[in-house]
Structures are given as C-alpha cells and as structure tokens.
Write a protein that holds these residues in place. Structure first.
Motif, PDB file in Angstrom:
ATOM      1  N   LYS A  27       3.018  -8.503   6.452  1.00  0.00           N
ATOM      2  CA  LYS A  27       4.376  -9.009   6.245  1.00  0.00           C
ATOM      3  C   LYS A  27       4.428 -10.531   6.323  1.00  0.00           C
ATOM      4  CE  LYS A  27       6.717  -4.898   7.933  1.00  0.00           C
ATOM      5  NZ  LYS A  27       7.536  -4.316   9.014  1.00  0.00           N
ATOM      6  N   GLN A  28       3.562 -11.115   7.156  1.00  0.00           N
ATOM      7  CA  GLN A  28       3.528 -12.569   7.341  1.00  0.00           C
ATOM      8  C   GLN A  28       2.582 -13.260   6.362  1.00  0.00           C
ATOM      9  OE1 GLN A  28       2.430 -12.738  11.496  1.00  0.00           O
ATOM     10  NE2 GLN A  28       4.548 -12.539  12.177  1.00  0.00           N
ATOM     11  N   GLY A  29       1.910 -12.500   5.509  1.00  0.00           N
ATOM     12  CA  GLY A  29       0.997 -13.076   4.527  1.00  0.00           C
ATOM     13  C   GLY A  29      -0.303 -13.581   5.132  1.00  0.00           C
ATOM     14  N   LYS A  30      -0.699 -13.033   6.272  1.00  0.00           N
ATOM     15  CA  LYS A  30      -1.885 -13.510   6.979  1.00  0.00           C
ATOM     16  C   LYS A  30      -3.150 -12.731   6.643  1.00  0.00           C
ATOM     17  CE  LYS A  30       0.696 -15.328  10.858  1.00  0.00           C
ATOM     18  NZ  LYS A  30       0.841 -15.343  12.304  1.00  0.00           N
ATOM     19  N   ILE A  31      -3.018 -11.632   5.927  1.00  0.00           N
ATOM     20  CA  ILE A  31      -4.176 -10.824   5.547  1.00  0.00           C
ATOM     21  C   ILE A  31      -4.069 -10.549   4.048  1.00  0.00           C
ATOM     22  CG2 ILE A  31      -3.047  -8.651   6.159  1.00  0.00           C
ATOM     23  CD1 ILE A  31      -5.818  -7.670   7.134  1.00  0.00           C
ATOM     24  N   PRO A  32      -5.166 -10.714   3.326  1.00  0.00           N
ATOM     25  CA  PRO A  32      -5.106 -10.566   1.868  1.00  0.00           C
ATOM     26  C   PRO A  32      -5.289  -9.122   1.411  1.00  0.00           C
ATOM     27  CG  PRO A  32      -7.310 -11.222   2.502  1.00  0.00           C
ATOM     28  CD  PRO A  32      -6.477 -11.181   3.776  1.00  0.00           C
ATOM     29  N   GLY A  33      -5.019  -8.901   0.139  1.00  0.00           N
ATOM     30  CA  GLY A  33      -5.363  -7.647  -0.515  1.00  0.00           C
ATOM     31  C   GLY A  33      -4.403  -6.504  -0.340  1.00  0.00           C
ATOM     32  N   GLY A  34      -3.296  -6.715   0.349  1.00  0.00           N
ATOM     33  CA  GLY A  34      -2.342  -5.632   0.588  1.00  0.00           C
ATOM     34  C   GLY A  34      -1.287  -5.537  -0.500  1.00  0.00           C
ATOM     35  N   PHE A  35      -0.920  -4.313  -0.827  1.00  0.00           N
ATOM     36  CA  PHE A  35       0.140  -4.087  -1.807  1.00  0.00           C
ATOM     37  C   PHE A  35       0.726  -2.700  -1.578  1.00  0.00           C
ATOM     38  CE2 PHE A  35      -3.632  -2.279  -3.596  1.00  0.00           C
ATOM     39  CZ  PHE A  35      -3.199  -1.127  -4.244  1.00  0.00           C
ATOM     40  N   ARG A  36       1.892  -2.488  -2.105  1.00  0.00           N
ATOM     41  CA  ARG A  36       2.550  -1.186  -2.001  1.00  0.00           C
ATOM     42  C   ARG A  36       2.175  -0.352  -3.231  1.00  0.00           C
ATOM     43  NH1 ARG A  36       4.475   0.106   3.029  1.00  0.00           N
ATOM     44  NH2 ARG A  36       5.128  -1.824   3.978  1.00  0.00           N
ATOM     45  N   ALA A  37       1.667   0.847  -2.989  1.00  0.00           N
ATOM     46  CA  ALA A  37       1.364   1.797  -4.057  1.00  0.00           C
ATOM     47  C   ALA A  37       2.682   2.342  -4.602  1.00  0.00           C
ATOM     48  CB  ALA A  37       0.500   2.924  -3.504  1.00  0.00           C
ATOM     49  N   PRO A  38       2.667   2.978  -5.769  1.00  0.00           N
ATOM     50  CA  PRO A  38       3.907   3.546  -6.312  1.00  0.00           C
ATOM     51  C   PRO A  38       4.612   4.500  -5.340  1.00  0.00           C
ATOM     52  CG  PRO A  38       2.218   3.522  -7.995  1.00  0.00           C
ATOM     53  CD  PRO A  38       1.552   3.088  -6.709  1.00  0.00           C
ATOM     54  N   SER A  39       3.859   5.127  -4.470  1.00  0.00           N
ATOM     55  CA  SER A  39       4.454   6.023  -3.475  1.00  0.00           C
ATOM     56  C   SER A  39       5.152   5.271  -2.346  1.00  0.00           C
ATOM     57  CB  SER A  39       3.366   6.906  -2.861  1.00  0.00           C
ATOM     58  OG  SER A  39       2.475   6.102  -2.101  1.00  0.00           O
ATOM     59  N   GLY A  40       4.908   3.954  -2.278  1.00  0.00           N
ATOM     60  CA  GLY A  40       5.472   3.133  -1.212  1.00  0.00           C
ATOM     61  C   GLY A  40       4.506   2.882  -0.076  1.00  0.00           C
ATOM     62  N   ALA A  41       3.370   3.571  -0.086  1.00  0.00           N
ATOM     63  CA  ALA A  41       2.364   3.403   0.968  1.00  0.00           C
ATOM     64  C   ALA A  41       1.660   2.051   0.828  1.00  0.00           C
ATOM     65  CB  ALA A  41       1.337   4.526   0.895  1.00  0.00           C
ATOM     66  N   LEU A  42       1.405   1.425   1.951  1.00  0.00           N
ATOM     67  CA  LEU A  42       0.676   0.156   1.954  1.00  0.00           C
ATOM     68  C   LEU A  42      -0.817   0.436   1.832  1.00  0.00           C
ATOM     69  CD1 LEU A  42       0.740  -2.917   2.267  1.00  0.00           C
ATOM     70  CD2 LEU A  42       0.672  -2.580   4.744  1.00  0.00           C
ATOM     71  N   ARG A  43      -1.459  -0.229   0.894  1.00  0.00           N
ATOM     72  CA  ARG A  43      -2.895  -0.096   0.679  1.00  0.00           C
ATOM     73  C   ARG A  43      -3.512  -1.484   0.582  1.00  0.00           C
ATOM     74  NH1 ARG A  43      -2.007   4.183   2.408  1.00  0.00           N
ATOM     75  NH2 ARG A  43      -2.139   6.174   1.338  1.00  0.00           N
ATOM     76  N   PHE A  44      -4.779  -1.557   0.943  1.00  0.00           N
ATOM     77  CA  PHE A  44      -5.524  -2.814   0.887  1.00  0.00           C
ATOM     78  C   PHE A  44      -6.753  -2.620   0.011  1.00  0.00           C
ATOM     79  CE2 PHE A  44      -3.066  -3.032   4.712  1.00  0.00           C
ATOM     80  CZ  PHE A  44      -2.677  -4.365   4.800  1.00  0.00           C
ATOM     81  N   ARG A  45      -7.031  -3.598  -0.828  1.00  0.00           N
ATOM     82  CA  ARG A  45      -8.225  -3.535  -1.669  1.00  0.00           C
ATOM     83  C   ARG A  45      -9.458  -3.758  -0.803  1.00  0.00           C
ATOM     84  NH1 ARG A  45      -7.806  -6.937  -7.064  1.00  0.00           N
ATOM     85  NH2 ARG A  45     -10.020  -6.530  -6.792  1.00  0.00           N
ATOM     86  N   THR A  46     -10.369  -2.820  -0.871  1.00  0.00           N
ATOM     87  CA  THR A  46     -11.595  -2.883  -0.076  1.00  0.00           C
ATOM     88  C   THR A  46     -12.384  -4.147  -0.372  1.00  0.00           C
ATOM     89  OG1 THR A  46     -11.709  -0.478  -0.047  1.00  0.00           O
ATOM     90  CG2 THR A  46     -13.730  -1.653   0.504  1.00  0.00           C
TER      91      THR A  46
END
Length: 66
Positions: A27-46
C-alpha cells in the motif's frame, strides 16, 4: 508467456515478515511487483520479488519497516 505469481503469504514467508507487513508495504509502495488480479486478490510477480531480494530487498524507508 506465463507469469509465476506469489501470494502475500508466500512473500511474507520468503522475507520472514508478517503478511500484514507485506500488505502495508504494498500500500505504501515499498515493495515491487504487486498487483490486484481480476479476482481482487493481491499477487506479486516472482521474478520481480527475486530481483528485489538480489538487489538488497529492503523497503524504501527502513524506519517504517517493522
């Protein structure tokens, strides 16, 4: 191309932090690679998380890390 994705819990386990910390960092933009999937779940690119760890893997502002 298939993306390998991590859940918030998986990132938390990998980094040895609580999942709530990972959510806060996202939420604070301190970790990269996160996005919301179409389901709304938060996922991070490995690949992004792995590179971030190689590059030092620290949130941008360590005072708020805990």
């Amino acid at each position: 191309m298939t993306l390998n994705l991590l859940t918030t819990a998986q990132v938390a386990e990998l980094l040895h932090f609580d999942a709530s910390t990972i959510l806060r960092w996202h939420k604070q933009g301190k970790i990269p690679g996160g996005f919301r999937a179409p389901s709304g779940a938060l996922r991070f690119r490995t690949d992004v998380i792995e590179q971030w760890i190689i590059d030092g893997g620290q949130p941008h502002d360590l005072e708020d890390a805990a």
